[in-house]
Design a protein around this motif. Structure first.
Motif, PDB file in Angstrom:
ATOM      1  N   UNK A 151     -45.848  15.987  -4.925  1.00 16.90           N
ATOM      2  CA  UNK A 151     -45.292  17.282  -5.358  1.00 16.90           C
ATOM      3  C   UNK A 151     -46.088  18.473  -4.862  1.00 16.90           C
ATOM      4  N   UNK A 152     -47.389  18.424  -5.079  1.00 15.50           N
ATOM      5  CA  UNK A 152     -48.217  19.610  -4.873  1.00 15.50           C
ATOM      6  C   UNK A 152     -48.761  19.727  -3.448  1.00 15.50           C
ATOM      7  N   UNK A 174     -42.104  10.237 -14.093  1.00  8.23           N
ATOM      8  CA  UNK A 174     -42.311  10.940 -15.361  1.00  8.23           C
ATOM      9  C   UNK A 174     -43.480  11.920 -15.232  1.00  8.23           C
ATOM     10  N   UNK A 175     -44.505  11.539 -14.462  1.00  7.61           N
ATOM     11  CA  UNK A 175     -45.570  12.500 -14.165  1.00  7.61           C
ATOM     12  C   UNK A 175     -45.031  13.664 -13.343  1.00  7.61           C
ATOM     13  N   UNK A 176     -44.220  13.367 -12.332  1.00  7.90           N
ATOM     14  CA  UNK A 176     -43.663  14.428 -11.495  1.00  7.90           C
ATOM     15  C   UNK A 176     -42.842  15.401 -12.332  1.00  7.90           C
ATOM     16  N   UNK A 177     -42.086  14.883 -13.275  1.00 10.24           N
ATOM     17  CA  UNK A 177     -41.311  15.737 -14.180  1.00 10.24           C
ATOM     18  C   UNK A 177     -42.236  16.646 -14.977  1.00 10.24           C
ATOM     19  N   UNK A 178     -43.273  16.076 -15.552  1.00  9.91           N
ATOM     20  CA  UNK A 178     -44.189  16.877 -16.375  1.00  9.91           C
ATOM     21  C   UNK A 178     -44.979  17.880 -15.541  1.00  9.91           C
ATOM     22  N   UNK A 179     -45.395  17.480 -14.356  1.00 10.59           N
ATOM     23  CA  UNK A 179     -46.156  18.385 -13.490  1.00 10.59           C
ATOM     24  C   UNK A 179     -45.289  19.561 -13.047  1.00 10.59           C
ATOM     25  N   UNK A 180     -44.051  19.257 -12.641  1.00  4.62           N
ATOM     26  CA  UNK A 180     -43.153  20.312 -12.166  1.00  4.62           C
ATOM     27  C   UNK A 180     -42.835  21.306 -13.283  1.00  4.62           C
ATOM     28  N   UNK A 185     -41.233  25.021 -12.581  1.00  5.68           N
ATOM     29  CA  UNK A 185     -40.129  24.682 -11.682  1.00  5.68           C
ATOM     30  C   UNK A 185     -38.940  24.140 -12.469  1.00  5.68           C
ATOM     31  N   UNK A 186     -37.767  24.194 -11.850  1.00  5.09           N
ATOM     32  CA  UNK A 186     -36.557  23.600 -12.420  1.00  5.09           C
ATOM     33  C   UNK A 186     -36.492  22.143 -11.971  1.00  5.09           C
ATOM     34  N   UNK A 187     -36.152  21.241 -12.895  1.00  2.44           N
ATOM     35  CA  UNK A 187     -36.170  19.811 -12.591  1.00  2.44           C
ATOM     36  C   UNK A 187     -34.826  19.175 -12.916  1.00  2.44           C
ATOM     37  N   UNK A 188     -34.276  18.485 -11.917  1.00  2.00           N
ATOM     38  CA  UNK A 188     -33.061  17.697 -12.090  1.00  2.00           C
ATOM     39  C   UNK A 188     -33.435  16.233 -11.894  1.00  2.00           C
ATOM     40  N   UNK A 189     -32.904  15.366 -12.737  1.00  2.00           N
ATOM     41  CA  UNK A 189     -33.206  13.938 -12.625  1.00  2.00           C
ATOM     42  C   UNK A 189     -31.916  13.144 -12.523  1.00  2.00           C
TER      43      UNK A 189
END
Length: 330
Positions: A151-152, A174-180, A185-189
């Motif tokens: 991500x970063x 799940x980490x990527x979701x929490x980090x974003x 950031x806006x997150x779509x899964x």
């Protein structure tokens, strides 16, 4: 020491508990009494891809959190009693475009962390974030580092961007979701499971859709800047089809088939970026720990199994029953 060992048979049948010699301590090494060791899909791959029953006994496992039991004579960073986490990457110290030659991951070819004790050099150990429990810290290293670099570092995600995470439920995602979400950031899964879609929304996802749906139709009103792709052939072209022109696909895994076909003309006319990512350096491991501490992020801990229930733990991971991370209490 007691350890989870793979030997004698292929696949999960080769797993058993065994008394192993406790690792010896060299001058620049730290001996950790392991409290919790996180499980990753790599562990499943390791035991299922060791095809020869004659292969020597191997302790799998890449993640560990625990207490320093002993230090070598030249160790300066740690003292006995310090709470620590182990870096699952070996031989990749500085942040770089790609891992250096010789980079390896703990748990193959050498012994890993699914044992009462784990020993490594002090530059592969870091202080455990104070806001985490041993169970949380134990499931942090590999998956959180993978998510952070994808991500970063590679994706360079910005607060005003939208990221798509296909196949939510794994530890990394799940980490990527929490980090974003932590940077705004806006997150779509996506997920095939309605339950996992709902769990992701509860974690802060802005939108959840079915992996099997028509993403072009479902996300017609969205501008997806980055897709973090880990499924492979089953979703790769859907990911490429939904990211905005000039956008980025970062891939770090392939839970379905590895080989994909793309329309290269469509790709270069769309000015897309395709980036690979794997694990991360010791620099990024420290950056990730600082980020987790500053944002007070807690891992999504699905279940912790007692050491004796190792067979159930591996089957649980194999069957993708988890939403978030699985740990072994040692």
């Amino acid at each position: 020491m007691k350890a989870i060992v793979h030997e004698g048979k292929t696949g999960l049948e080769g797993l058993h508990l065994k008394d192993m010699d406790s690792p010896s301590l060299k001058s620049r090494e730290v001996k950790i009494k392991v409290h919790t060791a996180g499980m990753n899909r790599r562990d499943l791959a390791v035991v299922t891809k060791r095809h020869k029953a004659s292969d020597p006994a191997l302790i799998p496992g890449s993640d560990a959190a625990g207490v320093v039991e002993a230090v070598g004579s030249e160790v300066t960073k740690f003292r006995v009693g310090d709470k620590v986490v182990a870096n699952p990457g070996l031989g990749w110290q500085q942040k770089s475009d790609a891992p250096p030659e010789g980079f390896e991951i703990v748990g193959l070819p050498d012994h890993g962390t699914f044992a009462e004790y784990y020993t490594c050099t002090e530059d592969h150990v870091e202080t455990m974030p104070e806001h985490l429990t041993f169970e949380e810290a134990g499931v942090l290293p590999l998956a959180a580092l993978t998510a952070y670099r994808a991500l970063m570092t590679r994706g360079n995600l910005q607060p005003d961007q939208t990221v798509l995470l296909p196949g939510i439920g794994s530890g990394v995602l799940t980490y990527a979701l929490k980090f974003a979400k932590a940077i705004g950031a806006r997150v779509i899964v996506t997920s095939r499971s309605k339950e996992k879609q709902e769990e992701a929304l509860q974690l802060g996802a802005d939108l959840a859709i079915s992996t099997e749906s028509d993403w072009t139709d479902e996300l017609a009103e969205e501008k997806v800047d980055i897709v973090v792709e880990s499924i492979g052939r089953a979703t790769f072209n859907k990911s490429l089809g939904i990211v905005r022109k000039g956008g980025t696909v970062v891939t770090f895994g392939s839970t379905t088939e590895d080989e994909v076909s793309i329309n290269i003309r469509k790709f270069f006319y769309g000015q897309y970026n395709l980036l690979g990512s794997t694990m991360g350096s010791a620099d990024e491991f420290r950056e990730m720990l600082t980020f987790v501490t500053e944002k007070q992020i807690h891992p999504q801990l699905d279940k912790v199994f007692p050491m004796e229930d190792y067979q159930q733990a591996f089957e649980y991971l194999r069957d993708t029953k988890n939403f978030g991370k699985i740990g072994l209490q040692l």
